[in-house]
Design a protein around this motif. Structure first.
Motif, PDB file in Angstrom:
ATOM      1  N   PRO A  12      33.333  86.617 106.667  1.00  0.00           N
ATOM      2  CA  PRO A  12      32.810  86.344 107.370  1.00  0.00           C
ATOM      3  C   PRO A  12      33.253  87.750 108.131  1.00  0.00           C
ATOM      4  O   PRO A  12      32.129  88.010 109.322  1.00  0.00           O
ATOM      5  N   THR A  13      34.290  88.421 108.692  1.00  0.00           N
ATOM      6  CA  THR A  13      34.460  89.827 109.021  1.00  0.00           C
ATOM      7  C   THR A  13      33.062  90.509 108.541  1.00  0.00           C
ATOM      8  O   THR A  13      33.139  91.175 109.274  1.00  0.00           O
ATOM      9  N   VAL A  14      32.875  91.007 107.015  1.00  0.00           N
ATOM     10  CA  VAL A  14      31.422  91.547 106.419  1.00  0.00           C
ATOM     11  C   VAL A  14      30.356  90.972 107.048  1.00  0.00           C
ATOM     12  O   VAL A  14      29.731  92.198 107.697  1.00  0.00           O
ATOM     13  N   LEU A  15      30.574  90.270 106.854  1.00  0.00           N
ATOM     14  CA  LEU A  15      29.143  89.688 108.154  1.00  0.00           C
ATOM     15  C   LEU A  15      28.708  89.455 109.214  1.00  0.00           C
ATOM     16  O   LEU A  15      27.586  90.005 109.775  1.00  0.00           O
ATOM     17  N   GLN A  16      30.217  89.500 110.016  1.00  0.00           N
ATOM     18  CA  GLN A  16      30.054  90.208 111.276  1.00  0.00           C
ATOM     19  C   GLN A  16      29.921  91.476 111.530  1.00  0.00           C
ATOM     20  O   GLN A  16      28.355  91.432 112.601  1.00  0.00           O
ATOM     21  N   VAL A  17      29.778  91.608 110.801  1.00  0.00           N
ATOM     22  CA  VAL A  17      29.746  93.758 110.716  1.00  0.00           C
ATOM     23  C   VAL A  17      27.607  93.956 111.395  1.00  0.00           C
ATOM     24  O   VAL A  17      27.151  94.775 112.040  1.00  0.00           O
ATOM     25  N   PHE A  18      26.737  92.816 110.566  1.00  0.00           N
ATOM     26  CA  PHE A  18      25.912  92.833 110.108  1.00  0.00           C
ATOM     27  C   PHE A  18      25.366  92.475 111.660  1.00  0.00           C
ATOM     28  O   PHE A  18      24.173  92.251 112.116  1.00  0.00           O
ATOM     29  N   ASN A  19      25.731  91.290 112.262  1.00  0.00           N
ATOM     30  CA  ASN A  19      25.724  90.696 113.109  1.00  0.00           C
ATOM     31  C   ASN A  19      25.870  91.711 114.757  1.00  0.00           C
ATOM     32  O   ASN A  19      24.969  91.928 115.511  1.00  0.00           O
ATOM     33  N   ASN A  20      26.601  92.540 114.319  1.00  0.00           N
ATOM     34  CA  ASN A  20      26.706  93.296 115.890  1.00  0.00           C
ATOM     35  C   ASN A  20      25.859  94.721 115.629  1.00  0.00           C
ATOM     36  O   ASN A  20      25.551  94.969 116.565  1.00  0.00           O
ATOM     37  N   ILE A  21      25.591  94.830 114.037  1.00  0.00           N
ATOM     38  CA  ILE A  21      23.956  95.937 114.223  1.00  0.00           C
ATOM     39  C   ILE A  21      22.537  95.226 114.885  1.00  0.00           C
ATOM     40  O   ILE A  21      22.453  95.695 115.476  1.00  0.00           O
ATOM     41  N   LEU A  22      22.996  93.916 114.369  1.00  0.00           N
ATOM     42  CA  LEU A  22      21.849  93.147 115.181  1.00  0.00           C
ATOM     43  C   LEU A  22      21.664  93.172 116.594  1.00  0.00           C
ATOM     44  O   LEU A  22      20.769  93.785 117.158  1.00  0.00           O
ATOM     45  N   HIS A  23      22.754  92.817 116.853  1.00  0.00           N
ATOM     46  CA  HIS A  23      22.941  92.533 118.046  1.00  0.00           C
ATOM     47  C   HIS A  23      23.095  94.307 119.233  1.00  0.00           C
ATOM     48  O   HIS A  23      22.197  94.210 120.229  1.00  0.00           O
ATOM     49  N   LYS A  24      23.103  95.108 118.484  1.00  0.00           N
ATOM     50  CA  LYS A  24      23.517  96.080 119.075  1.00  0.00           C
ATOM     51  C   LYS A  24      22.034  96.473 119.105  1.00  0.00           C
ATOM     52  O   LYS A  24      21.467  98.198 120.585  1.00  0.00           O
ATOM     53  N   CYS A  25      21.168  96.776 118.658  1.00  0.00           N
ATOM     54  CA  CYS A  25      20.029  96.678 118.565  1.00  0.00           C
ATOM     55  C   CYS A  25      19.319  96.112 119.082  1.00  0.00           C
ATOM     56  O   CYS A  25      17.683  95.918 118.986  1.00  0.00           O
ATOM     57  N   GLY A  26      19.901  95.119 119.539  1.00  0.00           N
ATOM     58  CA  GLY A  26      18.778  93.817 121.140  1.00  0.00           C
ATOM     59  C   GLY A  26      18.269  92.748 120.182  1.00  0.00           C
ATOM     60  O   GLY A  26      17.515  92.252 120.111  1.00  0.00           O
ATOM     61  N   LEU A  27      18.835  92.696 118.792  1.00  0.00           N
ATOM     62  CA  LEU A  27      18.066  91.197 118.060  1.00  0.00           C
ATOM     63  C   LEU A  27      18.572  89.873 118.334  1.00  0.00           C
ATOM     64  O   LEU A  27      20.232  90.434 117.478  1.00  0.00           O
ATOM     65  N   GLN A  28      17.930  89.197 117.864  1.00  0.00           N
ATOM     66  CA  GLN A  28      19.105  88.408 117.160  1.00  0.00           C
ATOM     67  C   GLN A  28      18.810  87.826 115.886  1.00  0.00           C
ATOM     68  O   GLN A  28      18.340  87.874 114.873  1.00  0.00           O
ATOM     69  N   CYS A  29      20.400  86.737 115.602  1.00  0.00           N
ATOM     70  CA  CYS A  29      20.463  87.001 114.274  1.00  0.00           C
ATOM     71  C   CYS A  29      19.909  85.342 114.212  1.00  0.00           C
ATOM     72  O   CYS A  29      20.018  84.604 114.944  1.00  0.00           O
ATOM     73  N   GLU A  30      19.836  85.051 112.599  1.00  0.00           N
ATOM     74  CA  GLU A  30      18.966  83.751 112.629  1.00  0.00           C
ATOM     75  C   GLU A  30      19.875  82.852 111.891  1.00  0.00           C
ATOM     76  O   GLU A  30      20.438  83.437 110.909  1.00  0.00           O
ATOM     77  N   GLY A  31      19.788  81.994 111.815  1.00  0.00           N
ATOM     78  CA  GLY A  31      20.530  80.879 111.234  1.00  0.00           C
ATOM     79  C   GLY A  31      21.469  80.372 111.347  1.00  0.00           C
ATOM     80  O   GLY A  31      22.357  80.311 112.667  1.00  0.00           O
ATOM     81  N   ALA A  32      22.411  79.364 110.622  1.00  0.00           N
ATOM     82  CA  ALA A  32      23.703  79.189 110.657  1.00  0.00           C
ATOM     83  C   ALA A  32      24.630  80.425 112.145  1.00  0.00           C
ATOM     84  O   ALA A  32      25.588  80.180 112.125  1.00  0.00           O
ATOM     85  N   SER A  33      24.557  81.327 111.282  1.00  0.00           N
ATOM     86  CA  SER A  33      25.818  82.819 111.889  1.00  0.00           C
ATOM     87  C   SER A  33      25.258  82.921 113.752  1.00  0.00           C
ATOM     88  O   SER A  33      25.725  83.479 114.399  1.00  0.00           O
ATOM     89  N   ALA A  34      23.572  82.232 114.286  1.00  0.00           N
ATOM     90  CA  ALA A  34      23.558  82.868 115.237  1.00  0.00           C
ATOM     91  C   ALA A  34      23.708  82.520 116.165  1.00  0.00           C
ATOM     92  O   ALA A  34      24.146  80.507 115.964  1.00  0.00           O
TER      93      ALA A  34
END
Length: 157
Positions: free
Chosen positions: A19-41
């Motif tokens: 989950p921490t590894v996946l959070q890295v992707f979410n953090n990058i999306l967030h910093k770019c002003g993008l919303q993550c899709e699906g269950a993690s959103a």
């Protein structure tokens, strides 16, 4: 053998770490002003109207994000390359789906942000382009390892 065969409990450590590894992707999306899709959103707070995007953030910030992404992708690939048995654990976290949606959202955005800065420091931009291309390649290789281990190998055995 490797450390996982010596210490099977490391699989549960890996399971807890993903989950921490996946959070890295979410953090990058967030910093770019993008919303993550699906269950993690996560729901976006109303006052949190995103104004910073990959295209308008300072160059240093874009550089930090691209370096972070490049390191993350290279590390994930190196890990799965030497230890493909970890793929089952990755897949328990819907890693293929999460990686694919991250790729779809983030890569075009980051590439476009780099292309649109042609008026800035060219050597930095050339380096960022190399790193984003490398990240893209490593994400695809990670995806191939996962698909091969989780979907194809079981059929062949």
């Amino acid at each position: 053998g490797n450390i996982f065969t010596q210490q099977p409990s490391y699989f549960s450590d890996l399971d807890e770490t993903l989950p921490t590894v996946l959070q890295v992707f979410n953090n990058i999306l967030h910093k770019c002003g993008l919303q993550c899709e699906g269950a993690s959103a996560e729901p976006q707070k109303l006052e949190e109207k995103v104004s910073v995007t990959a295209r308008n953030m300072p160059l240093q910030e874009l550089k930090d994000i691209v370096l972070y992404l490049c390191d993350t992708c290279t590390t994930l690939w190196a890990f799965l390359d030497v230890f493909p048995l970890a793929c089952q654990t990755f897949q328990k976290h819907e890693f293929c789906y999460r990686l694919a949606s991250f790729y779809e959202l983030a890569i075009p955005e980051l590439e476009s942000a780099i292309k649109k800065r042609y008026y800035e420091d060219n050597s930095v931009l050339a380096d960022l382009w190399r790193r984003i291309s490398h990240s893209r390649k490593k994400m695809m290789e990670v995806f191939h390892i996962l698909i091969n281990q989780v979907c194809l190998q079981p059929i062949l055995e």
